[in-house]
Motif scaffolding. Structure first.
Motif, PDB file in Angstrom:
ATOM      1  N   GLY A 222       0.854  -0.986  -0.012  1.00 18.55           N
ATOM      2  CA  GLY A 222       0.022  -0.127  -0.039  1.00 18.55           C
ATOM      3  C   GLY A 222       0.901   1.396  -0.133  1.00 18.55           C
ATOM      4  N   VAL A 223       1.929   1.019  -0.789  1.00 19.62           N
ATOM      5  CA  VAL A 223       2.903   2.464  -0.714  1.00 19.62           C
ATOM      6  C   VAL A 223       3.045   2.826  -2.391  1.00 19.62           C
ATOM      7  N   HIS A 224       3.533   3.827  -2.340  1.00 23.63           N
ATOM      8  CA  HIS A 224       3.709   4.301  -3.784  1.00 23.63           C
ATOM      9  C   HIS A 224       5.327   4.571  -4.286  1.00 23.63           C
ATOM     10  N   SER A 225       6.340   4.144  -3.309  1.00 24.58           N
ATOM     11  CA  SER A 225       7.714   4.198  -3.865  1.00 24.58           C
ATOM     12  C   SER A 225       8.580   3.169  -2.927  1.00 24.58           C
ATOM     13  N   THR A 226       9.692   3.039  -3.844  1.00 23.54           N
ATOM     14  CA  THR A 226      10.717   2.126  -2.985  1.00 23.54           C
ATOM     15  C   THR A 226      11.153   2.745  -1.413  1.00 23.54           C
ATOM     16  N   LEU A 227      11.316   3.879  -1.492  1.00 27.79           N
ATOM     17  CA  LEU A 227      11.886   4.224   0.088  1.00 27.79           C
ATOM     18  C   LEU A 227      10.635   4.027   1.035  1.00 27.79           C
ATOM     19  N   ALA A 228       9.288   4.432   0.605  1.00 27.38           N
ATOM     20  CA  ALA A 228       8.279   3.847   1.645  1.00 27.38           C
ATOM     21  C   ALA A 228       8.184   2.339   2.001  1.00 27.38           C
ATOM     22  N   ALA A 229       8.619   1.560   0.832  1.00 26.65           N
ATOM     23  CA  ALA A 229       8.462   0.265   1.135  1.00 26.65           C
ATOM     24  C   ALA A 229       9.583  -0.194   2.041  1.00 26.65           C
ATOM     25  N   VAL A 230      10.780   0.386   2.116  1.00 22.21           N
ATOM     26  CA  VAL A 230      11.776   0.102   2.564  1.00 22.21           C
ATOM     27  C   VAL A 230      11.543   0.496   4.119  1.00 22.21           C
ATOM     28  N   ALA A 231      10.894   1.717   4.234  1.00 20.32           N
ATOM     29  CA  ALA A 231      10.679   2.111   5.779  1.00 20.32           C
ATOM     30  C   ALA A 231       9.785   1.170   6.271  1.00 20.32           C
ATOM     31  N   LEU A 232       8.706   0.950   5.555  1.00 20.23           N
ATOM     32  CA  LEU A 232       7.824  -0.192   6.408  1.00 20.23           C
ATOM     33  C   LEU A 232       8.289  -1.315   6.464  1.00 20.23           C
ATOM     34  N   ALA A 233       9.417  -1.925   5.671  1.00 22.06           N
ATOM     35  CA  ALA A 233       9.942  -3.232   5.678  1.00 22.06           C
ATOM     36  C   ALA A 233      10.694  -3.237   7.247  1.00 22.06           C
ATOM     37  N   ARG A 234      11.268  -2.091   7.293  1.00 23.45           N
ATOM     38  CA  ARG A 234      12.298  -2.077   8.282  1.00 23.45           C
ATOM     39  C   ARG A 234      11.422  -1.983   9.700  1.00 23.45           C
ATOM     40  N   ARG A 235      10.318  -1.128   9.681  1.00 21.90           N
ATOM     41  CA  ARG A 235       9.275  -1.121  10.941  1.00 21.90           C
ATOM     42  C   ARG A 235       9.030  -2.814  11.167  1.00 21.90           C
ATOM     43  N   ALA A 236       8.697  -3.498   9.964  1.00 19.41           N
ATOM     44  CA  ALA A 236       8.086  -4.748  10.203  1.00 19.41           C
ATOM     45  C   ALA A 236       9.503  -5.993  10.700  1.00 19.41           C
ATOM     46  N   GLY A 237      10.448  -5.429  10.704  1.00 19.22           N
ATOM     47  CA  GLY A 237      11.679  -6.298  11.285  1.00 19.22           C
ATOM     48  C   GLY A 237      12.462  -6.869   9.967  1.00 19.22           C
ATOM     49  N   VAL A 238      12.132  -6.391   8.775  1.00 14.86           N
ATOM     50  CA  VAL A 238      12.866  -7.144   7.602  1.00 14.86           C
ATOM     51  C   VAL A 238      14.114  -6.557   7.280  1.00 14.86           C
ATOM     52  N   GLY A 239      15.278  -7.301   7.232  1.00 14.87           N
ATOM     53  CA  GLY A 239      16.378  -7.104   7.113  1.00 14.87           C
ATOM     54  C   GLY A 239      16.804  -7.077   5.805  1.00 14.87           C
ATOM     55  N   PRO A 240      17.996  -6.599   5.456  1.00 16.68           N
ATOM     56  CA  PRO A 240      18.571  -6.444   3.908  1.00 16.68           C
ATOM     57  C   PRO A 240      19.011  -7.868   3.436  1.00 16.68           C
ATOM     58  N   ALA A 241      19.074  -8.251   2.149  1.00 12.74           N
ATOM     59  CA  ALA A 241      19.297  -9.471   1.700  1.00 12.74           C
ATOM     60  C   ALA A 241      21.053  -9.333   1.878  1.00 12.74           C
ATOM     61  N   ASP A 242      21.513 -10.785   1.846  1.00 13.38           N
ATOM     62  CA  ASP A 242      22.919 -11.036   2.287  1.00 13.38           C
ATOM     63  C   ASP A 242      23.605 -10.396   0.707  1.00 13.38           C
ATOM     64  N   LEU A 243      24.584  -9.482   0.837  1.00 16.84           N
ATOM     65  CA  LEU A 243      25.066  -8.935  -0.350  1.00 16.84           C
ATOM     66  C   LEU A 243      26.433  -9.720  -0.665  1.00 16.84           C
ATOM     67  N   GLY A 244      26.673 -10.975  -0.165  1.00 19.57           N
ATOM     68  CA  GLY A 244      27.985 -11.815  -0.482  1.00 19.57           C
ATOM     69  C   GLY A 244      27.839 -12.054  -1.865  1.00 19.57           C
ATOM     70  N   PRO A 245      29.085 -12.761  -2.382  1.00 25.17           N
ATOM     71  CA  PRO A 245      29.079 -13.216  -3.740  1.00 25.17           C
ATOM     72  C   PRO A 245      27.710 -13.953  -4.271  1.00 25.17           C
ATOM     73  N   VAL A 246      27.609 -13.719  -5.479  1.00 31.05           N
ATOM     74  CA  VAL A 246      26.081 -14.571  -5.987  1.00 31.05           C
ATOM     75  C   VAL A 246      26.668 -15.944  -6.508  1.00 31.05           C
ATOM     76  N   LEU A 247      27.688 -15.808  -7.149  1.00 33.88           N
ATOM     77  CA  LEU A 247      28.325 -17.102  -7.974  1.00 33.88           C
ATOM     78  C   LEU A 247      29.753 -17.395  -7.476  1.00 33.88           C
ATOM     79  N   THR A 248      29.901 -18.556  -7.127  1.00 28.15           N
ATOM     80  CA  THR A 248      30.941 -19.093  -6.527  1.00 28.15           C
ATOM     81  C   THR A 248      31.681 -20.150  -7.535  1.00 28.15           C
ATOM     82  N   GLY A 249      33.103 -20.477  -7.201  1.00 30.26           N
ATOM     83  CA  GLY A 249      33.604 -21.145  -7.976  1.00 30.26           C
ATOM     84  C   GLY A 249      34.204 -20.770  -9.396  1.00 30.26           C
ATOM     85  N   ASP A 250      33.967 -21.891 -10.611  1.00 28.48           N
ATOM     86  CA  ASP A 250      34.296 -21.385 -11.768  1.00 28.48           C
ATOM     87  C   ASP A 250      33.129 -21.029 -12.795  1.00 28.48           C
ATOM     88  N   VAL A 251      31.919 -20.775 -11.933  1.00 29.30           N
ATOM     89  CA  VAL A 251      30.611 -20.245 -12.683  1.00 29.30           C
ATOM     90  C   VAL A 251      30.716 -19.137 -13.135  1.00 29.30           C
TER      91      VAL A 251
END
Length: 259
Positions: A222-251
Motif C-alpha cells: 500500500g505504498v507508492h515508492s521504494t523508499l516508503a516500502a523500505v521504511a515499512l519493511a524495516r518497521r516490520a523487522g525485515v532485514g537486508p538481503a545478504d550481499l555476499g558473492p552471488v556466484l562461486t567457483g568457476d561459474v
C-alpha cells in the motif's frame, strides 16, 4: 575501584570537552570524547580490540546537524521526514555492533517522538544537555543497572509514541506476511539498496520480472515508492538481503547464459 568508561560523542567541541572534564573529576569515571559518528565508532572499535570496551556512550541527539555544510556523521533515520541528521542512527549501529554498551542521548530540548525513536533504537536514556552533573551521573550509573531514564515530563508522550509505533509495526508485519516468498526476497534486496538491474542479477531473473515483482510489492504494502516500502519493511523487522558473492567457483555468466 571499578571505573566506568564513558565516551562523549558531540560535534560541539567546547561542550564535549567541558562535559568530559567534569565527568573526569569523578573518581570512578574514565572519560573520552569524540567529535563525530565515525570518530566514535573508531574509538569503540579500538577500545574493543584492546580489551577495554566502553561502558556508556553519551550521544548528542543532533549529532552533525548544526554545522553549516557539514557532511552527515551518520545516516538519516528512515522515519525522520524533516531530514534532520541526528545521533539516533548511531545508536542503532552501536547497539548492533556492541550490544553491551549502554547509550544515553543528550538533547537540547524534550521531544517525545525522537525520544521514543531513541529508545526503539536501543538507547537507555534521554537526558537534557543542561541537566546537573549529579543528575547525569545518576543516569550513567542507573543505565549500568539496566534502568531506563527519561524526564518525567516526557513519559506520557513517549508511551503514546511507543504505543503508536507498536500498532504501526503490527500492521507492517501483517502487510509483509501477504507477500509471496519471491516478493519477500525482492523486498529484502530493496532494503539492501539494490536497484532493479542489481536485483535481477542477484535473483537470476529478468529485469521485466523484477519490475513486476516490485510493482506487486508496492501494491500489497500500500505504498507508492521504494523508499516508503523500505521504511515499512524495516518497521516490520525485515532485514537486508545478504550481499555476499552471488556466484562461486568457476561459474560465470556470459551473454545471458551460465557457462
Amino acid at each position: 575501584m571499578v571505573r566506568i568508561r564513558v565516551l562523549v560523542v558531540d560535534d560541539h567541541r567546547i561542550f564535549a570537552e567541558s562535559l568530559a572534564a567534569a565527568l573526569a573529576a569523578e573518581p570512578d569515571v574514565d572519560v573520552s570524547a569524540a567529535g563525530s559518528g565515525p570518530a566514535a565508532l573508531r574509538c569503540l572499535d579500538r577500545a574493543a580490540s584492546e580489551g577495554r570496551r566502553y561502558d556508556v556512550l553519551l550521544v548528542d541527539a543532533d549529532l552533525g546537524g548544526n554545522l553549516p555544510g557539514a557532511r552527515p556523521a551518520v545516516p538519516v533515520h528512515e522515519g525522520d521526514e524533516d531530514g534532520l541528521v541526528d545521533g539516533i542512527s548511531l545508536v542503532t549501529g552501536v547497539r548492533a555492533a556492541q550490544p553491551g554498551v549502554r547509550i544515553v542521548v543528550l538533547a537540547e530540548k524534550d521531544d517525545p517522538r525522537r525520544a521514543a525513536l531513541a529508545l526503539q533504537a536501543g538507547a537507555c536514556g534521554w537526558v537534557a544537555k543542561d541537566c546537573s552533573l549529579s543528575r547525569l551521573l545518576t543516569v550513567i550509573r542507573g543505565v549500568l543497572r539496566d534502568e531506563t531514564h527519561l524526564p518525567p515530563a516526557l513519559l506520557t508522550g513517549v508511551l503514546r509514541e511507543l504505543t503508536a509505533a507498536r500498532k504501526h509495526r503490527s500492521e507492517s508485519e501483517r502487510l509483509v506476511e501477504s507477500l509471496t516468498p519471491r516478493e519477500r526476497e525482492v523486498l529484502r534486496c530493496m532494503v539492501a539498496g539494490l536497484g532493479r538491474k542489481a536485483v535481477a542479477e542477484r535473483l537470476f531473473l529478468s529485469p521485466h520480472t523484477v519490475r513486476t515483482h516490485m510493482q506487486n510489492v508496492l501494491g500489497k504494502l500500500g505504498v507508492h515508492s521504494t523508499l516508503a516500502a523500505v521504511a515499512l519493511a524495516r518497521r516490520a523487522g525485515v532485514g537486508p538481503a545478504d550481499l555476499g558473492p552471488v556466484l562461486t567457483g568457476d561459474v560465470v555468466e556470459r551473454g545471458g547464459q551460465l557457462a
